[in-house]
Motif scaffolding. Structure first.
Motif, PDB file in Angstrom:
ATOM      1  N   ALA A   1       0.718  -1.214  -0.030  1.00 20.75           N
ATOM      2  CA  ALA A   1      -0.016   0.083   0.039  1.00 20.75           C
ATOM      3  C   ALA A   1       0.795   1.328   0.111  1.00 20.75           C
ATOM      4  O   ALA A   1       0.638   2.227  -0.832  1.00 20.75           O
TER       5      ALA A   1
ATOM      6  N   ARG B   1       2.363   1.736  -3.450  1.00 24.10           N
ATOM      7  CA  ARG B   1       1.353   2.191  -4.413  1.00 24.10           C
ATOM      8  C   ARG B   1       1.074   3.728  -4.115  1.00 24.10           C
ATOM      9  O   ARG B   1       1.321   4.577  -4.942  1.00 24.10           O
ATOM     10  N   ASP B   2       1.056   4.041  -2.881  1.00 18.26           N
ATOM     11  CA  ASP B   2       0.739   5.562  -2.476  1.00 18.26           C
ATOM     12  C   ASP B   2       1.782   6.416  -2.638  1.00 18.26           C
ATOM     13  O   ASP B   2       1.876   7.630  -3.489  1.00 18.26           O
TER      14      ASP B   2
ATOM     15  N   ARG C   1       0.580  -5.467  -5.798  1.00 23.76           N
ATOM     16  CA  ARG C   1      -0.596  -6.136  -5.299  1.00 23.76           C
ATOM     17  C   ARG C   1      -0.319  -7.555  -4.807  1.00 23.76           C
ATOM     18  O   ARG C   1       0.607  -8.218  -4.744  1.00 23.76           O
TER      19      ARG C   1
END
Length: 220
Positions: free
Chosen positions: A37, A40-41, A55
């Protein structure tokens, strides 16, 4: 922009190791979820224009291929794919980390390494990341990264595994792993992804090949 992916993924990992050290997260799944996460951010925050995906595999993908995380990187019209199993062996204080399975499989980690062979044969870069709970910045065992997790490719791990699991207690222990990390090659996640992008690990593949390899891995 794809050249920034290794640094972004590594910095996300380093921040997640801080979470582990501060006991904000407690196990491999929570670590991987926080790391992916965050990656991705951070990628979105960089305004990343290249395609990059970080993922979790779905349940079927995880069970079929022995991996906790999938990374896809687009380079022009080609793709690189990485599959990673995460383990927390207790690099500061050894702990049990390889669950025993009923005979004849015995070692869960050995079984997972074997499962990784299919995607490795299709050009994916496969291996394991060993999560480190030692205070970030403090040197750990030889071959481990001071700030994040440590990655080893699947082939040397799989090559060493039969001798390790062949004798009692038939599963991996931290003392089995430490000599392999010391001899290497082992990498932090930035180094590993730099090798992937340079086609020193895995192959560049078309979108069709990527999708077919992923589908084939769960259809076996």
């Amino acid at each position: 922009m794809h050249a920034l992916v290794p640094k972004v993924v590594y910095l996300a990992d380093c921040a997640t190791r801080v979470d582990l050290y501060e006991q904000s997260i407690a196990d491999e799944r929570a670590y991987v979820a926080a790391w992916l996460a965050r990656a991705r951010d951070m990628w979105r925050g960089q305004g990343g224009s290249s395609y990059f995906a970080a993922r979790h595999p779905d349940q079927r993908e995880e069970a079929a291929n022995g991996m906790h995380a999938i990374l896809h990187i687009q380079i022009d019209d080609l793709y690189k794919a990485v599959g990673i199993e995460a383990k927390r062996p207790g690099l500061g204080t050894p702990r049990g980390w390889d669950n025993k399975l009923p005979a004849p499989k015995l070692s869960r980690f050995h079984h997972q390494l074997n499962k990784q062979s299919y995607l490795a044969s299709k050009g994916w870069a496969m291996g394991a990341m060993f999560i480190n709970e030692i205070c970030p910045g403090v040197a750990g065992p030889a071959g481990t990264d001071k700030h994040g997790a440590t990655f080893m490719q699947q082939p040397p791990l799989l090559a060493a595994s039969p001798a390790i699991v062949g004798g009692t207690p038939h599963h991996w222990k931290t003392p089995d792993l430490l000599p392999l990390l010391a001899v290497g090659p082992s990498y932090n996640l930035e180094e590993m992804l730099e090798m992937v992008i340079a086609c020193e690990s895995g192959i560049a593949m078309s979108e069709k090949h990527l999708l077919e390899s992923a589908a084939g891995s769960v259809a076996r």
